[in-house]
Each structure stands twice: as C-alpha cells, then as structure tokens.
Design a protein around this motif. Structure first.
Motif, mmCIF file in Angstrom:
data_model
loop_
_atom_site.group_PDB
_atom_site.id
_atom_site.type_symbol
_atom_site.label_atom_id
_atom_site.label_comp_id
_atom_site.label_asym_id
_atom_site.label_seq_id
_atom_site.Cartn_x
_atom_site.Cartn_y
_atom_site.Cartn_z
ATOM 1 N N MET A 168 1.086 -1.189 0.124
ATOM 2 C CA MET A 168 -0.255 -0.182 -0.063
ATOM 3 C C MET A 168 0.921 1.325 -0.321
ATOM 4 S SD MET A 168 -3.434 0.959 2.024
ATOM 5 C CE MET A 168 -2.627 0.703 3.871
ATOM 6 N N LYS A 169 0.326 1.847 -0.365
ATOM 7 C CA LYS A 169 1.604 3.687 -1.023
ATOM 8 C C LYS A 169 0.594 4.369 -0.037
ATOM 9 C CE LYS A 169 3.755 7.505 -2.860
ATOM 10 N NZ LYS A 169 4.620 7.593 -2.427
ATOM 11 N N ILE A 170 1.664 4.769 1.054
ATOM 12 C CA ILE A 170 1.582 5.581 2.054
ATOM 13 C C ILE A 170 2.747 7.007 2.536
ATOM 14 C CG2 ILE A 170 1.618 5.534 4.877
ATOM 15 C CD1 ILE A 170 1.105 2.278 4.518
ATOM 16 N N VAL A 171 1.724 7.948 3.232
ATOM 17 C CA VAL A 171 2.742 9.247 2.555
ATOM 18 C C VAL A 171 2.111 9.848 4.248
ATOM 19 C CG1 VAL A 171 3.245 11.570 1.809
ATOM 20 C CG2 VAL A 171 2.606 9.806 0.323
ATOM 21 N N ILE A 172 3.420 10.116 4.777
ATOM 22 C CA ILE A 172 4.304 10.412 6.060
ATOM 23 C C ILE A 172 4.839 11.704 6.293
ATOM 24 C CG2 ILE A 172 5.348 10.215 8.126
ATOM 25 C CD1 ILE A 172 5.264 7.265 7.366
ATOM 26 N N VAL A 173 3.590 12.904 6.618
ATOM 27 C CA VAL A 173 4.745 14.088 6.246
ATOM 28 C C VAL A 173 5.310 14.615 8.066
ATOM 29 C CG1 VAL A 173 4.112 16.786 7.343
ATOM 30 C CG2 VAL A 173 3.106 15.658 4.708
ATOM 31 N N GLY A 174 6.373 14.444 8.768
ATOM 32 C CA GLY A 174 6.859 14.990 9.563
ATOM 33 C C GLY A 174 7.419 13.938 10.271
ATOM 34 N N CYS A 175 9.339 13.489 10.365
ATOM 35 C CA CYS A 175 9.656 12.356 10.331
ATOM 36 C C CYS A 175 10.692 13.077 12.151
ATOM 37 C CB CYS A 175 11.211 12.370 9.786
ATOM 38 S SG CYS A 175 11.047 12.277 7.815
ATOM 39 N N GLU A 181 -2.491 6.027 -1.053
ATOM 40 C CA GLU A 181 -4.731 4.986 -0.427
ATOM 41 C C GLU A 181 -4.274 6.133 1.686
ATOM 42 O OE1 GLU A 181 -4.658 1.202 -1.040
ATOM 43 O OE2 GLU A 181 -2.920 1.177 -2.214
ATOM 44 N N LEU A 182 -2.719 6.182 1.855
ATOM 45 C CA LEU A 182 -3.270 6.990 3.457
ATOM 46 C C LEU A 182 -2.145 7.636 3.406
ATOM 47 C CD1 LEU A 182 -4.177 6.091 6.123
ATOM 48 C CD2 LEU A 182 -2.023 3.826 6.468
ATOM 49 N N PHE A 183 -2.689 8.450 4.238
ATOM 50 C CA PHE A 183 -1.965 9.922 4.149
ATOM 51 C C PHE A 183 -1.732 9.943 6.218
ATOM 52 C CE2 PHE A 183 -1.218 14.514 4.773
ATOM 53 C CZ PHE A 183 0.202 14.264 3.652
ATOM 54 N N LEU A 184 -0.775 10.374 6.749
ATOM 55 C CA LEU A 184 -0.376 10.808 7.978
ATOM 56 C C LEU A 184 0.074 11.529 8.025
ATOM 57 C CD1 LEU A 184 1.522 7.137 8.972
ATOM 58 C CD2 LEU A 184 -1.316 7.845 8.728
ATOM 59 N N ALA A 185 0.230 12.868 9.161
ATOM 60 C CA ALA A 185 0.372 14.339 9.440
ATOM 61 C C ALA A 185 0.650 13.917 10.650
ATOM 62 C CB ALA A 185 -0.654 15.641 9.136
ATOM 63 N N LEU A 186 2.356 13.780 10.935
ATOM 64 C CA LEU A 186 2.642 13.256 12.446
ATOM 65 C C LEU A 186 3.693 14.488 12.830
ATOM 66 C CD1 LEU A 186 3.622 9.376 11.915
ATOM 67 C CD2 LEU A 186 0.994 11.411 12.663
ATOM 68 N N THR A 187 3.256 16.001 12.406
ATOM 69 C CA THR A 187 4.423 16.225 12.642
ATOM 70 C C THR A 187 4.087 16.834 13.934
ATOM 71 O OG1 THR A 187 3.173 18.653 12.118
ATOM 72 C CG2 THR A 187 4.645 17.490 10.319
ATOM 73 N N GLY A 188 5.240 18.050 14.998
ATOM 74 C CA GLY A 188 4.137 18.654 16.592
ATOM 75 C C GLY A 188 3.254 19.772 16.615
ATOM 76 N N GLY A 194 -5.389 14.178 -3.268
ATOM 77 C CA GLY A 194 -5.122 13.023 -3.532
ATOM 78 C C GLY A 194 -6.371 12.039 -3.757
ATOM 79 N N GLY A 195 -7.567 12.585 -2.635
ATOM 80 C CA GLY A 195 -8.361 11.605 -2.344
ATOM 81 C C GLY A 195 -8.274 10.535 -1.322
ATOM 82 N N CYS A 196 -6.802 10.602 -1.028
ATOM 83 C CA CYS A 196 -6.873 8.959 0.434
ATOM 84 C C CYS A 196 -7.277 9.119 1.432
ATOM 85 C CB CYS A 196 -4.950 9.205 0.031
ATOM 86 S SG CYS A 196 -4.478 10.427 0.866
ATOM 87 N N LYS A 197 -7.395 8.354 2.527
ATOM 88 C CA LYS A 197 -7.758 8.457 3.889
ATOM 89 C C LYS A 197 -6.726 8.852 4.351
ATOM 90 C CE LYS A 197 -10.755 5.289 3.854
ATOM 91 N NZ LYS A 197 -12.370 5.993 3.696
ATOM 92 N N THR A 198 -6.806 10.157 5.302
ATOM 93 C CA THR A 198 -5.637 10.864 6.269
ATOM 94 C C THR A 198 -5.998 10.507 8.056
ATOM 95 O OG1 THR A 198 -7.726 12.699 6.276
ATOM 96 C CG2 THR A 198 -5.731 12.498 4.620
ATOM 97 N N ILE A 199 -4.756 10.738 8.430
ATOM 98 C CA ILE A 199 -4.922 10.516 9.717
ATOM 99 C C ILE A 199 -3.661 11.591 10.425
ATOM 100 C CG2 ILE A 199 -3.857 9.146 11.674
ATOM 101 C CD1 ILE A 199 -4.282 6.646 9.997
ATOM 102 N N ALA A 200 -4.659 12.030 11.425
ATOM 103 C CA ALA A 200 -4.070 13.532 11.797
ATOM 104 C C ALA A 200 -3.237 13.749 13.740
ATOM 105 C CB ALA A 200 -4.960 14.660 11.457
ATOM 106 N N ARG A 201 -2.214 13.991 13.805
ATOM 107 C CA ARG A 201 -1.408 13.658 14.863
ATOM 108 C C ARG A 201 -2.179 15.020 15.561
ATOM 109 N NH1 ARG A 201 3.990 14.253 16.816
ATOM 110 N NH2 ARG A 201 4.420 13.895 19.205
ATOM 111 N N ILE A 202 -2.123 15.081 16.918
ATOM 112 C CA ILE A 202 -2.704 16.017 17.798
ATOM 113 C C ILE A 202 -2.478 16.011 19.348
ATOM 114 C CG2 ILE A 202 -4.524 17.061 15.956
ATOM 115 C CD1 ILE A 202 -6.924 16.340 18.681
ATOM 116 N N HIS A 203 -2.067 17.166 19.897
ATOM 117 C CA HIS A 203 -1.664 17.026 21.219
ATOM 118 C C HIS A 203 -2.386 18.367 21.789
ATOM 119 C CE1 HIS A 203 0.839 20.064 20.375
ATOM 120 N NE2 HIS A 203 1.381 19.599 22.109
ATOM 121 N N ASN A 204 -2.931 19.197 21.419
ATOM 122 C CA ASN A 204 -3.671 20.068 22.464
ATOM 123 C C ASN A 204 -4.741 19.997 22.314
ATOM 124 O OD1 ASN A 204 -4.881 23.204 23.170
ATOM 125 N ND2 ASN A 204 -3.863 24.083 21.794
#
Length: 451
Positions: free
Chosen positions: A1-8, A67-74, A90-100
């Motif tokens: 599956m093709k996955i894109v991640i923002v934030g390393c 197919e999946l996009f992850l935004a995992l910055t701080g 892209g029309g892909c599924k998206t997952i966001a990281r939050i902490h506030n």
C-alpha cells in the motif's frame, strides 16, 4: 500500500519504520534534511524535503497514488491543514496527530468536518493506557481484542505464584482458570510455549483471558491485584493533564509535582480534585514531604527519560508503589528491563501500534483479513486478530488437527457473542474472530499460520 507521512520526528520515524517493515511503499516528507536522511538511511523509504502543506511537495511525493496519508509533525494546526490539502489533492484516507487538549475536546467535530479517517493523540493514548494499568496494577501491559471483550495481559510471575513450576497443560485443569499463556519472556528469550513448558519465578507471561474474568484469574493465580487509591505524578505536561482527568473519575487521589510555576497555576485552575505541588521532584526532600512512601502508585512523566528512570528507581527503593515510567526511546530496553520498573510507557509506540492496526484494517479490503495488530513484546512478538472468511483453510478442523508453524499460538476464538479460550478440541468456523500470538513477521491471512 502506498503511504505518505509528513513529519519525521520521534513519532514519524517510528511509524515509518514499522510501516516499511510491513512492506508498504512509504514516502516521508520533512522540512529538515537531517530528519529525512536519518529515516531513509535506516529504512526502505523514499524521502522528500519540503513542507507537507505544499501541493508541489505532495505531488513530488506522488500523493495521487497514495491510499493513506499521515500528518505526524509536532504542530497540530499544520497536521490538520496537511490532511485537508492531501485529501483534496489525492483523495486518500488521512490521519492527523494532535496533542493540544483544546483540540482534543473537539476531536469528533474535526474528524467529521475535515473528513479524517482517524485522529491520534499520543498523550491521550498514553494516559488511557496508564489508567487501564492502574485498574489492574499487577499487569505490566494490557491489550484488548474482540471489541474489548478479550484481553492479553502481561504479568511478571512472583515466587509465591501458584503458576510457578507448573506446566502449561496443567494450569486450566488444576486451577480451573479460563486463560491461556500465549508468550513467555525469560531473560532476552521470547517463547511461544507448548503444553510441556514449565513456568519459573521471574518469567514475564502474556495471558489471554476474557476481560470480565481477569480479576478472578489474577486471584486464583496468586497475582495480587490490590486496588490503587492514590497516585503521585511527576511532571505536569499533557499526559498528566489527560491522566488526572481519568484518575479523578476513577476516584483515585492524585498529586502532581511540577517545577514550572505557570503549569502549576494552569493545573490548579483546571482540577479542584487534585493536589498540585510546585517543586522539583529531583529533590528527595520534596518526594518524602509529599508522601512518596505511602503512595499506591508512582508515575514519572517528565520530558527526560533519564530523570523518569531515576525517579522511578528512587520510588522503588522507598515505597511499595506501582511504578509507571514514561520513556521516549526504547534503545536501551534490555537495560531498562533489568531495572524492574514495573510498567514502561512509550507514547510514540502506542501511536504507531494504532496506526499499524488501522493500516492493516485498510489492507483488509484488498485481501488481508487482519483486523487488529499489537506489539505485545516490542519487536519480538505480535498479537493479530483475524476475521475468518468463507472457505478458509483453518475451518472445520479441531486445533489439534491443524499443523501450526513454530512460534504461533491461537489465543482465543470468538463465535458471535461467545468467547472461547481454546484447547485442542476447539474448532474455528466461518465468521469467527481469532486472535493469534506469534514471534513470526508478515502474517497477512489466517492461512499463513499453517505449516
């Protein structure tokens, strides 16, 4: 599956590594070249240097085929905007990281309005795991399956346990306990035990049991499970905030020690039901003055691993408290394990496990039938939940007749509303949910367990 991640950062690095090990096609995006170099040198992933909000950067990452996009910055706001742009591009599924905590109160609204598949909050997830552990203080770790009706619980066997020196095959019959020992950690070795395997004091065992019978199982097995009535928390960050809300609801007296005065003021304004102490817990005088000797639980949640470990060692020496220690990295997990600090919490790994579980479920639509996956022993053993489909190779035969590969055990079978802790006579049927514990990697279908 093709996955894109923002934030390393810590979270992105961990998630990228696990997804790459799962053989996914992973692209990582980060504005920091050093972060990109670190991930791409360590794992089989493609790196793009740039801002994840930029359509041009996302195009370079081939977002249209993801197919999946992850935004995992701080940065919460950046993550939410990245997901919005990625979904439009892209029309892909998206997952966001939050902490506030402010955003956490609006998670359902954000998820619905921005079309997010999931929101991950490492601090809230870590707090929830700590609260779950405090409900069963003998446990080192608890994972749930079958919609919360089945637990795999990790315990360390004390010398006075009824299970010591007992063979696995004798446990259920002699103690009349509805449970199954699925994995044993003995030193650095992880063993998927057979019926002849005998337990020893100091073994760390992973036990599958029905959730509502867990306390009964603990009592019969000689694993004390006394109620936690007080908690001392060191560190007043976001995990402490979420955890304190949970502990107050549970009726647990809570004390927070925090050296930053402004944080103390904020916590005091938020929580009438908790005691907030302005002080530096590194000073043993502060810990003694606030009652560390009498605390039922001691939870080290500062932002520095070494400080948390040192504080927990001090509490271990001076109290009988249940110890919970937060660490950001498990690079020295063997050393940490030798310190016997009860429970170690690693927030980035909790987030990673949840994302991996979601990715597995998404892959399910393409042929894999893994519903849930958890690392029950970090990097050494996994627990996977399968839904049994029509004409499966495992149906219609007793477990004794199935030839399983080495390093695999079936932990439980759910037939509709009935949960079965299996034995050799148990039979898997179409539609069942089956939890498998294994030291093997790359199981994508229930048929992969067969030799």
């Amino acid at each position: 599956m093709k996955i894109v991640i923002v934030g390393c950062g810590k979270v992105g690095y961990t998630v990228a590594g696990q997804l790459a090990n799962e053989k996914h096609n992973v692209t990582v995006i980060d504005i920091n070249r050093k972060n990109i170099d670190r991930v791409t040198n360590e794992f089989d992933v493609y790196g793009v240097i740039g801002n994840g909000v930029s359509s041009q950067v996302l195009e370079e990452a081939d977002i249209s085929s993801a197919e999946l996009f992850l935004a995992l910055t701080g940065n919460d706001e950046l993550n939410l905007v990245c997901c919005l742009v990625a979904r439009k591009s892209g029309g892909c599924k998206t997952i966001a990281r939050i902490h506030n905590p402010i955003y956490a109160q609006e998670m359902d609204v954000l998820k619905n309005e921005l079309g997010l598949a999931m929101i991950v909050n490492s601090e809230m997830m870590a707090a929830a795991e700590i609260a779950r552990i405090l409900r069963s203080p003998s446990a080192k770790k608890i994972e749930t399956f079958a919609k919360g009706r089945v637990e795999i619980v990790k315990y360390k066997l004390p010398e006075n346990s009824e299970l010591c020196n007992m063979q696995i095959k004798d446990i259920m019959g002699r103690l009349r306990i509805d449970m199954l020992i699925t994995a044993v950690e003995r030193g650095e070795e992880v063993i998927i035990p057979n019926g002849e395997f005998a337990l020893m004091p100091g073994d760390i065992i992973s036990v599958a049991t029905v959730s509502k019978k867990a306390n009964q199982m603990l009592k019969k097995a000689g694993l004390s499970n006394s109620r936690i009535s007080s908690a001392m928390i060191v560190g007043g960050g976001d995990i402490s905030y979420y955890l304190t809300k949970m502990l107050i609801t549970m009726g647990i007296r809570t004390t927070i020690i925090e050296k930053n005065y402004e944080k103390c003021e904020d916590l005091s304004a938020e929580f009438d039901g908790a005691m907030i102490i302005h002080g530096d817990a590194i000073s043993e005088g502060v810990l003694f003055e606030e009652g560390v000797k009498d605390a039922d639980s001691f939870i080290a949640l500062t932002n520095i691993d070494e400080t948390n470990i040192l504080l927990s060692l001090f509490a271990k020496k001076n109290s009988n408290a249940k110890l919970i220690t937060k660490v950001h990295t498990l690079s020295y997990d063997d050393v940490i394990e030798s310190m016997d600090l009860d429970t170690i919490i690693c927030p980035k790994n909790i987030v990673s496990d949840n994302i991996i579980s979601y990715a597995r479920a998404l892959e399910n639509s393409k042929g894999s039938n893994v519903e849930t996956l958890y690392n029950i022993i970090e990097g050494k053993a996994e627990a996977l939940e399968f839904i049994i489909k029509k004409d499966s190779a495992v149906t219609g035969k007793s477990l004794a007749e199935l030839r399983l590969k080495d390093g695999i055990i079936i932990a439980c079978i759910t037939h509709g509303r009935h949960i079965e802790i299996p034995n050799g006579r148990s039979i898997i049927r179409e539609g069942d949910s089956v939890v498998v514990v294994t030291t093997r990697k790359g199981l994508n279908d229930i048929s992969d367990i067969l030799g």
